[in-house]
Design a protein around this motif. Structure first.
Motif, PDB file in Angstrom:
ATOM      1  N   ASP A 163      -0.663   7.415   7.886  1.00 29.43           N
ATOM      2  CA  ASP A 163      -1.762   7.540   7.089  1.00 29.43           C
ATOM      3  C   ASP A 163      -3.133   7.944   7.963  1.00 29.43           C
ATOM      4  O   ASP A 163      -3.271   7.304   8.575  1.00 29.43           O
ATOM      5  CB  ASP A 163      -1.962   6.390   6.088  1.00 29.43           C
ATOM      6  CG  ASP A 163      -3.082   6.563   5.395  1.00 29.43           C
ATOM      7  OD1 ASP A 163      -3.748   7.622   5.168  1.00 29.43           O
ATOM      8  OD2 ASP A 163      -3.716   5.604   4.665  1.00 29.43           O
ATOM      9  N   PRO A 281      -3.272  -1.739  10.905  1.00 24.70           N
ATOM     10  CA  PRO A 281      -3.174  -1.287   9.259  1.00 24.70           C
ATOM     11  C   PRO A 281      -1.896  -0.570   8.856  1.00 24.70           C
ATOM     12  O   PRO A 281      -1.666  -0.988   7.605  1.00 24.70           O
ATOM     13  CB  PRO A 281      -4.337  -0.598   9.143  1.00 24.70           C
ATOM     14  CG  PRO A 281      -5.483  -0.918  10.215  1.00 24.70           C
ATOM     15  CD  PRO A 281      -4.224  -1.009  11.555  1.00 24.70           C
ATOM     16  N   LEU A 282      -1.350   0.195   9.543  1.00 20.87           N
ATOM     17  CA  LEU A 282      -0.397   1.065   9.185  1.00 20.87           C
ATOM     18  C   LEU A 282       1.013   0.295   9.044  1.00 20.87           C
ATOM     19  O   LEU A 282       1.682   0.331   8.260  1.00 20.87           O
ATOM     20  CB  LEU A 282      -0.275   2.290  10.183  1.00 20.87           C
ATOM     21  CG  LEU A 282      -1.168   3.250  10.443  1.00 20.87           C
ATOM     22  CD1 LEU A 282      -0.694   4.320  11.212  1.00 20.87           C
ATOM     23  CD2 LEU A 282      -1.671   3.952   9.095  1.00 20.87           C
ATOM     24  N   ALA A 285       0.796  -2.001   6.140  1.00 21.64           N
ATOM     25  CA  ALA A 285       0.980  -1.096   4.780  1.00 21.64           C
ATOM     26  C   ALA A 285       2.389  -0.640   4.425  1.00 21.64           C
ATOM     27  O   ALA A 285       2.590  -0.077   3.490  1.00 21.64           O
ATOM     28  CB  ALA A 285       0.044   0.046   4.690  1.00 21.64           C
ATOM     29  N   ALA A 290       6.684  -5.709   6.196  1.00 18.01           N
ATOM     30  CA  ALA A 290       5.282  -5.445   6.775  1.00 18.01           C
ATOM     31  C   ALA A 290       4.768  -6.573   7.806  1.00 18.01           C
ATOM     32  O   ALA A 290       4.335  -6.234   8.910  1.00 18.01           O
ATOM     33  CB  ALA A 290       4.183  -5.395   5.621  1.00 18.01           C
TER      34      ALA A 290
END
Length: 322
Positions: A163, A281-282, A285, A290
């Motif tokens: 992302d 953070p990837l 997510a 996770a």
């Protein structure tokens, strides 16, 4: 500011020991008070931004523009990180644990070169940190375009992982804003006594700020991997092998392209350091696993920070011998 200069010189002389002390204190706090240590993650980014601001105070705009013209250096950084580096990751991937979350987390972090604190470590090791700073937009753009392709080749589902949001956020908060404030401070210092005082006062804070980054980064992450250490043991050796391989490759590329010593140091450190603070953070997510994927990324951060401190010591010692 002779007193401040003396303090800064003394801190620099003992910086490696101080960094190891900060890492050790972070590990100790993480184990002794995991709840308190875990809350430190909110201050890691502000400390890192402040550290980069102090680093960028030493980089003039003219030097940064000149660094963009150094095609050999930029080519070396791109070659090491996006051609040779992925081949090393592919060669090491069979050694990763079979767990899918661990594999995704490890591949994700190993394929993304660092764009933030590598600039600081490069400067501490005597490397061309202004050239690395000039290369950060290229590194960010290349990893956003190429890492999904590499992950797809290695996993089959990499395009759903990347992302661009965290990458762009990190670039603005950790590169653009500190650099803009640093250049404003430089302009202020050129016209005002107060500006010169602020600029001079900031310089001795580099070592304490690096200690704060190491302490908070390590301390905040230790509680997150403590309960999964058995699952993550196998990935630590892969991270160590990656560091050794990329260090050797970086040295060979720098020598093959006949780069100056400071540029070669920067190429080596760029090849070794990974974008863990942006990748985290990837990992968090990801739809499945996770927590374990994030712990895998965090483990790479801990291994890398110890390696970086060691490499700063090694490069500075080698420079003294020349």
């Amino acid at each position: 500011m002779p007193a401040a200069a003396t303090v800064a010189e003394r801190l620099e002389q003992h910086q490696v020991a101080l960094y190891l002390l900060a890492i050790g204190a972070g590990v100790a706090l993480g184990f002794a008070a995991p709840l308190a240590a875990g809350s430190l993650d909110v201050v890691v980014t502000p400390f890192l931004a402040a550290l980069l601001y102090v680093t960028f105070l030493q980089v003039r705009a003219a030097d940064l523009v000149a660094s963009l013209r150094d095609r050999r250096f930029l080519g070396a950084v791109l070659l090491v990180n996006f051609m040779v580096g992925p081949l090393v990751v592919a060669a090491l991937s069979p050694l990763l644990p079979a767990d899918d979350a661990i594999r995704v987390g490890a591949l994700l972090v190993l394929l993304c070169p660092c764009v933030d604190y590598v600039v600081v470590f490069s400067g501490l090791a005597g490397g061309a940190n202004q050239r690395l700073l000039a290369a950060t937009p290229l590194l960010l753009l290349a990893q956003m375009l190429l890492v999904p392709v590499y992950l797809t080749l290695m996993l089959g589902d990499g395009r759903d992982v990347i992302d661009p949001g965290p990458f762009l956020w990190a670039f603005i908060v950790l590169i653009v804003l500190p650099l803009a404030v640093a250049w404003l401070t430089q302009a202020w210092a050129a016209r005002s006594t107060a500006g010169r005082w602020v600029s001079d006062a900031a310089s001795p804070t580099m070592v304490p700020l690096m200690m704060a980054v190491l302490f908070t980064a390590v301390g905040s992450q230790v509680p997150r991997i403590d309960s999964r250490i058995a699952d993550l043991a196998g990935v630590i050796a892969v991270y160590a092998l990656f560091i050794v391989a990329m260090c050797v490759i970086g040295l060979l590329v720098a020598r093959g392209l006949r780069l100056p010593g400071d540029s070669g140091t920067a190429v080596v450190l760029s090849g070794v350091t990974r974008n863990s603070l942006v990748v985290l953070p990837l990992a968090l997510a990801l739809p499945v696993g996770a927590e374990l994927a994030a712990a895998t990324v965090i483990t790479q951060t801990l291994v890398e920070l110890i390696a970086m401190v060691t490499m700063v010591w090694a490069f500075k010692r080698a420079a003294r011998r020349r």
